[in-house]
Design a protein around this motif. Structure first.
Motif, PDB file in Angstrom:
ATOM      1  N   ALA A   1       0.841  -1.198   0.000  1.00  0.00           N
ATOM      2  CA  ALA A   1       0.000   0.000   0.000  1.00  0.00           C
ATOM      3  C   ALA A   1       0.880   1.253   0.000  1.00  0.00           C
ATOM      4  CB  ALA A   1      -0.920  -0.010   1.215  1.00  0.00           C
ATOM      5  N   ARG A   2       1.953   1.227   0.789  1.00  0.00           N
ATOM      6  CA  ARG A   2       2.860   2.395   0.842  1.00  0.00           C
ATOM      7  C   ARG A   2       3.501   2.643  -0.517  1.00  0.00           C
ATOM      8  NH1 ARG A   2       4.771   1.203   6.335  1.00  0.00           N
ATOM      9  NH2 ARG A   2       3.237   2.317   7.604  1.00  0.00           N
ATOM     10  N   ARG A   3       4.018   1.547  -1.104  1.00  0.00           N
ATOM     11  CA  ARG A   3       4.683   1.697  -2.411  1.00  0.00           C
ATOM     12  C   ARG A   3       3.717   2.265  -3.439  1.00  0.00           C
ATOM     13  NH1 ARG A   3       6.858  -3.303  -1.571  1.00  0.00           N
ATOM     14  NH2 ARG A   3       5.423  -4.322  -3.028  1.00  0.00           N
ATOM     15  N   ALA A   4       2.502   1.727  -3.444  1.00  0.00           N
ATOM     16  CA  ALA A   4       1.522   2.162  -4.439  1.00  0.00           C
ATOM     17  C   ALA A   4       1.140   3.619  -4.199  1.00  0.00           C
ATOM     18  CB  ALA A   4       0.291   1.261  -4.389  1.00  0.00           C
ATOM     19  N   ALA A   5       0.925   3.980  -2.923  1.00  0.00           N
ATOM     20  CA  ALA A   5       0.549   5.365  -2.608  1.00  0.00           C
ATOM     21  C   ALA A   5       1.686   6.312  -2.972  1.00  0.00           C
ATOM     22  CB  ALA A   5       0.183   5.483  -1.128  1.00  0.00           C
ATOM     23  N   ASP A   6       2.929   5.893  -2.693  1.00  0.00           N
ATOM     24  CA  ASP A   6       4.091   6.728  -3.045  1.00  0.00           C
ATOM     25  C   ASP A   6       4.171   6.930  -4.553  1.00  0.00           C
ATOM     26  OD1 ASP A   6       4.769   6.970  -0.444  1.00  0.00           O
ATOM     27  OD2 ASP A   6       6.394   5.488  -0.470  1.00  0.00           O
ATOM     28  N   ALA A   7       3.709   5.931  -5.297  1.00  0.00           N
ATOM     29  CA  ALA A   7       3.755   6.041  -6.761  1.00  0.00           C
ATOM     30  C   ALA A   7       2.539   6.802  -7.285  1.00  0.00           C
ATOM     31  CB  ALA A   7       3.819   4.648  -7.384  1.00  0.00           C
ATOM     32  N   GLY A   8       1.760   7.371  -6.375  1.00  0.00           N
ATOM     33  CA  GLY A   8       0.630   8.203  -6.798  1.00  0.00           C
ATOM     34  C   GLY A   8      -0.647   7.420  -7.069  1.00  0.00           C
ATOM     35  N   ARG A   9      -0.669   6.164  -6.687  1.00  0.00           N
ATOM     36  CA  ARG A   9      -1.884   5.375  -6.939  1.00  0.00           C
ATOM     37  C   ARG A   9      -2.859   5.539  -5.783  1.00  0.00           C
ATOM     38  NH1 ARG A   9      -0.235  -0.578  -8.738  1.00  0.00           N
ATOM     39  NH2 ARG A   9      -2.271  -0.512  -9.744  1.00  0.00           N
TER      40      ARG A   9
ATOM     41  N   GLY B   1      -7.335   1.163  -2.293  1.00  0.00           N
ATOM     42  CA  GLY B   1      -8.514   0.832  -1.501  1.00  0.00           C
ATOM     43  C   GLY B   1      -8.252  -0.400  -0.650  1.00  0.00           C
ATOM     44  N   GLY B   2      -8.939  -0.486   0.478  1.00  0.00           N
ATOM     45  CA  GLY B   2      -8.804  -1.668   1.334  1.00  0.00           C
ATOM     46  C   GLY B   2     -10.147  -2.357   1.487  1.00  0.00           C
ATOM     47  N   LEU B   3     -10.151  -3.661   1.294  1.00  0.00           N
ATOM     48  CA  LEU B   3     -11.351  -4.471   1.521  1.00  0.00           C
ATOM     49  C   LEU B   3     -10.956  -5.430   2.639  1.00  0.00           C
ATOM     50  CD1 LEU B   3     -14.195  -5.013   0.097  1.00  0.00           C
ATOM     51  CD2 LEU B   3     -13.063  -6.980  -0.943  1.00  0.00           C
ATOM     52  N   LEU B   4     -11.298  -5.038   3.868  1.00  0.00           N
ATOM     53  CA  LEU B   4     -10.633  -5.646   5.023  1.00  0.00           C
ATOM     54  C   LEU B   4     -11.613  -6.259   6.007  1.00  0.00           C
ATOM     55  CD1 LEU B   4      -8.189  -2.666   5.808  1.00  0.00           C
ATOM     56  CD2 LEU B   4      -7.743  -4.655   4.350  1.00  0.00           C
TER      57      LEU B   4
ATOM     58  N   PRO C   1      -9.172  -3.645  10.710  1.00  0.00           N
ATOM     59  CA  PRO C   1      -8.486  -2.416  10.303  1.00  0.00           C
ATOM     60  C   PRO C   1      -6.991  -2.665  10.104  1.00  0.00           C
ATOM     61  CG  PRO C   1      -9.860  -2.041  12.245  1.00  0.00           C
ATOM     62  CD  PRO C   1      -9.839  -3.520  12.014  1.00  0.00           C
ATOM     63  N   LEU C   2      -6.395  -1.913   9.196  1.00  0.00           N
ATOM     64  CA  LEU C   2      -4.980  -2.071   8.889  1.00  0.00           C
ATOM     65  C   LEU C   2      -4.401  -0.672   8.712  1.00  0.00           C
ATOM     66  CD1 LEU C   2      -2.920  -4.347   8.117  1.00  0.00           C
ATOM     67  CD2 LEU C   2      -3.640  -4.013   5.738  1.00  0.00           C
ATOM     68  N   GLU C   3      -3.294  -0.418   9.382  1.00  0.00           N
ATOM     69  CA  GLU C   3      -2.682   0.904   9.319  1.00  0.00           C
ATOM     70  C   GLU C   3      -1.868   1.037   8.034  1.00  0.00           C
ATOM     71  OE1 GLU C   3      -2.870   4.391  10.389  1.00  0.00           O
ATOM     72  OE2 GLU C   3      -3.756   2.938  11.780  1.00  0.00           O
ATOM     73  N   ALA C   4      -2.438   1.678   7.040  1.00  0.00           N
ATOM     74  CA  ALA C   4      -1.746   1.828   5.749  1.00  0.00           C
ATOM     75  C   ALA C   4      -2.382   3.012   5.028  1.00  0.00           C
ATOM     76  CB  ALA C   4      -1.882   0.548   4.926  1.00  0.00           C
ATOM     77  N   PRO C   5      -1.653   3.592   4.042  1.00  0.00           N
ATOM     78  CA  PRO C   5      -2.168   4.806   3.383  1.00  0.00           C
ATOM     79  C   PRO C   5      -3.294   4.511   2.379  1.00  0.00           C
ATOM     80  CG  PRO C   5      -0.050   4.189   2.452  1.00  0.00           C
ATOM     81  CD  PRO C   5      -0.326   3.209   3.541  1.00  0.00           C
ATOM     82  N   PHE C   6      -4.452   4.149   2.893  1.00  0.00           N
ATOM     83  CA  PHE C   6      -5.588   3.859   2.030  1.00  0.00           C
ATOM     84  C   PHE C   6      -6.334   5.138   1.659  1.00  0.00           C
ATOM     85  CE2 PHE C   6      -5.487  -0.340   4.314  1.00  0.00           C
ATOM     86  CZ  PHE C   6      -5.193  -1.113   3.195  1.00  0.00           C
ATOM     87  N   THR C   7      -6.788   5.221   0.417  1.00  0.00           N
ATOM     88  CA  THR C   7      -7.696   6.286  -0.004  1.00  0.00           C
ATOM     89  C   THR C   7      -9.086   6.014   0.549  1.00  0.00           C
ATOM     90  OG1 THR C   7      -6.471   6.582  -2.045  1.00  0.00           O
ATOM     91  CG2 THR C   7      -8.729   7.401  -2.025  1.00  0.00           C
ATOM     92  N   ARG C   8      -9.475   4.754   0.549  1.00  0.00           N
ATOM     93  CA  ARG C   8     -10.806   4.372   1.025  1.00  0.00           C
ATOM     94  C   ARG C   8     -10.729   2.939   1.548  1.00  0.00           C
ATOM     95  NH1 ARG C   8     -16.468   5.546  -0.269  1.00  0.00           N
ATOM     96  NH2 ARG C   8     -15.693   7.469  -1.148  1.00  0.00           N
ATOM     97  N   VAL C   9     -11.366   2.711   2.687  1.00  0.00           N
ATOM     98  CA  VAL C   9     -11.393   1.362   3.258  1.00  0.00           C
ATOM     99  C   VAL C   9     -12.837   0.932   3.436  1.00  0.00           C
ATOM    100  CG1 VAL C   9     -10.972   0.018   5.366  1.00  0.00           C
ATOM    101  CG2 VAL C   9      -9.187   1.521   4.473  1.00  0.00           C
ATOM    102  N   VAL C  10     -13.144  -0.292   3.084  1.00  0.00           N
ATOM    103  CA  VAL C  10     -14.426  -0.873   3.470  1.00  0.00           C
ATOM    104  C   VAL C  10     -14.126  -2.013   4.430  1.00  0.00           C
ATOM    105  CG1 VAL C  10     -16.557  -1.961   2.715  1.00  0.00           C
ATOM    106  CG2 VAL C  10     -15.437  -0.301   1.226  1.00  0.00           C
TER     107      VAL C  10
ATOM    108  N   ASP D   1      -7.209   2.665  -7.858  1.00  0.00           N
ATOM    109  CA  ASP D   1      -6.687   1.851  -8.955  1.00  0.00           C
ATOM    110  C   ASP D   1      -6.007   0.594  -8.450  1.00  0.00           C
ATOM    111  OD1 ASP D   1      -4.466   3.419  -8.172  1.00  0.00           O
ATOM    112  OD2 ASP D   1      -4.849   4.788  -9.858  1.00  0.00           O
ATOM    113  N   LEU D   2      -5.925   0.459  -7.123  1.00  0.00           N
ATOM    114  CA  LEU D   2      -5.452  -0.791  -6.535  1.00  0.00           C
ATOM    115  C   LEU D   2      -6.331  -1.101  -5.334  1.00  0.00           C
ATOM    116  CD1 LEU D   2      -3.290  -3.054  -6.234  1.00  0.00           C
ATOM    117  CD2 LEU D   2      -2.029  -1.489  -4.746  1.00  0.00           C
ATOM    118  N   ILE D   3      -6.813  -2.337  -5.244  1.00  0.00           N
ATOM    119  CA  ILE D   3      -7.585  -2.748  -4.075  1.00  0.00           C
ATOM    120  C   ILE D   3      -6.826  -3.875  -3.383  1.00  0.00           C
ATOM    121  CG2 ILE D   3      -9.730  -3.794  -3.232  1.00  0.00           C
ATOM    122  CD1 ILE D   3     -11.140  -2.533  -5.688  1.00  0.00           C
ATOM    123  N   LEU D   4      -6.519  -3.676  -2.109  1.00  0.00           N
ATOM    124  CA  LEU D   4      -5.916  -4.749  -1.321  1.00  0.00           C
ATOM    125  C   LEU D   4      -7.040  -5.413  -0.540  1.00  0.00           C
ATOM    126  CD1 LEU D   4      -2.699  -2.966  -0.015  1.00  0.00           C
ATOM    127  CD2 LEU D   4      -2.913  -4.616  -1.885  1.00  0.00           C
ATOM    128  N   ALA D   5      -7.266  -6.692  -0.828  1.00  0.00           N
ATOM    129  CA  ALA D   5      -8.383  -7.406  -0.210  1.00  0.00           C
ATOM    130  C   ALA D   5      -7.839  -8.491   0.714  1.00  0.00           C
ATOM    131  CB  ALA D   5      -9.265  -8.028  -1.285  1.00  0.00           C
TER     132      ALA D   5
END
Ligand code: TXA
Ligand code: MG
Length: 338
Positions: free
Chosen positions: A253-261, A264-267, A270-279, A305-309
């Motif tokens: 999530a950090r790498r993707a956010a650093d690259a400007g992506r 999203g989290g589908l969790l 809860p997870l401490e990471a730079p999510f734009t939106r978490v469900v 543009d990336l969802i971590l599920a």
């Protein structure tokens, strides 16, 4: 295109008559079932059914489910009604179960993609049942999404997908089950589970008096044509992670956010990471299933543009949800490549 709001339990007969008239003149009507919204056409008209394939962008090799009001109507479409069909239909219809059986010649080839079988189901939604009865027709209906995108659980999902290309959408509110019906093939020597659903294989085996249900992967029979691996997919890339790889998920999530992506989290937790939106998802399979597609639509709409599920438990009760998550995942079960 018109969106007509209907009471999900007691729909207005005038609204149903209007929708039935659209179907009877060969048009398309989207309607709620207990699983997902369907994109319906008169199953006995090859012309009407062709429009479903056009609008969805569905390959002609992928057959449709025909929705009927009761067992008698199903029998009018099938050439055989084995004891296994009687046993399962008696317990589960109306309900989220589709049976594949040898077809009668009256069913147009386009509905069955030229196969000698037809898929039939009696949906357990008052609006769907009332529509079938008002039209006095069997209704061919795939899920009302563009091919290989996320299935719709609200009328708004359908409207966003098709806009004016559908004559009428009956809006009966969010669907209850949330993922598509269980599909069982009863046309061969042994019953085969073609698509898992909330109605689990173990339950169906009990209802069949202990006859085992072959899982598609274990049989020689061709897979259900609709079971393309990448199905039910959000626009975003979706990566699945298992609990022990949480640190990898955070790093990804950090790498993707650093690259400007936008991530999203589908969790489940809860997870401490730079999510734009978490469900945060429910931790029971039935409620998870009800929420899943709406959650994926929501993350797509948030521009992720990336969802971590987070992967769900490897238990039989989670089989259908696990199946849909794996189909939605583009990168397999680990986090490489993000
Ligand atoms: O819950 C549902 O089943 C929803 C609602 C609207 O009823 N419908 C749905 O339809 O999910 P669709 O078209 O998205 O999925 C139908 C599945 C596909 O995997 C298709 O290949 C399979 O059923 N199918 C249809 N006819 C078949 C047949 N004759 N033999 C084998 N598989 C068949
Ligand atoms: Mg579908």
């Amino acid at each position: 295109m018109a969106v007509v709001r209907v009471d999900p339990v007691r729909p207005d007969p005038e609204d149903l008559a209007r929708a039935a008239a659209v179907l009877r003149r060969g048009g398309l009507v989207a309607f709620p079932t207990e699983t997902v919204y369907g994109l319906g056409a008169n199953a006995l008209s090859a012309e009407a059914v062709r429009r479903i394939f056009e609008v969805k962008g569905r390959p002609p090799s992928n057959p449709l489910i025909v929705h009927v009001a009761d067992v008698e109507a199903a029998k009018r479409l099938v050439a055989a009604w084995p004891p296994e069909a009687e046993a399962l239909a008696r317990v589960h219809w109306p309900g989220p179960l589709t049976l594949v059986l040898p077809r009668k010649p009256e069913v147009p080839d386009i509905v069955t993609a030229g196969l000698d079988t037809v898929a039939v189901r009696v949906p357990a939604h008052p609006v769907a049942l009332a529509l079938i009865r008002a039209a006095d027709l069997p209704i061919a209906a795939p899920s009302a999404n563009v091919a290989s995108r996320i299935s719709p659980t609200t009328a708004l999902h359908v409207e966003k997908a098709f806009g004016d290309r559908v004559e009428l959408i009956l809006d009966g509110g969010p669907t209850d089950v949330g993922i598509e019906s269980t599909v069982v093939d009863l046309s061969g020597a042994e019953p085969v589970l073609l698509r898992p659903g909330v109605l689990g294989a173990e339950q169906l085996e009990r209802d069949l008096g202990g006859i085992p249900l072959a899982r598609t992967a274990r049989t020689e029979r061709p897979r259900s044509p609709g079971q393309l691996t990448r199905h039910y997919a959000p626009r975003a890339e979706l990566l699945l992670f298992e609990g022990p790889t949480t640190a990898d998920a955070v790093a990804a999530a950090r790498r993707a956010a650093d690259a400007g992506r936008r991530v999203g989290g589908l969790l489940l937790r809860p997870l401490e990471a730079p999510f734009t939106r978490v469900v945060l998802m429910p931790d029971a399979p039935a409620t998870y299933a009800r929420r899943l597609y709406a959650a994926l639509h929501e993350l797509d709409d948030a521009g992720c543009d990336l969802i971590l599920a987070e992967a769900v438990p490897e238990e039989p009760g989670w089989a259908a949800v696990r199946d849909r998550l794996h189909r939605a995942a583009s990168g397999g079960p680990l986090l490489d490549g993000c």
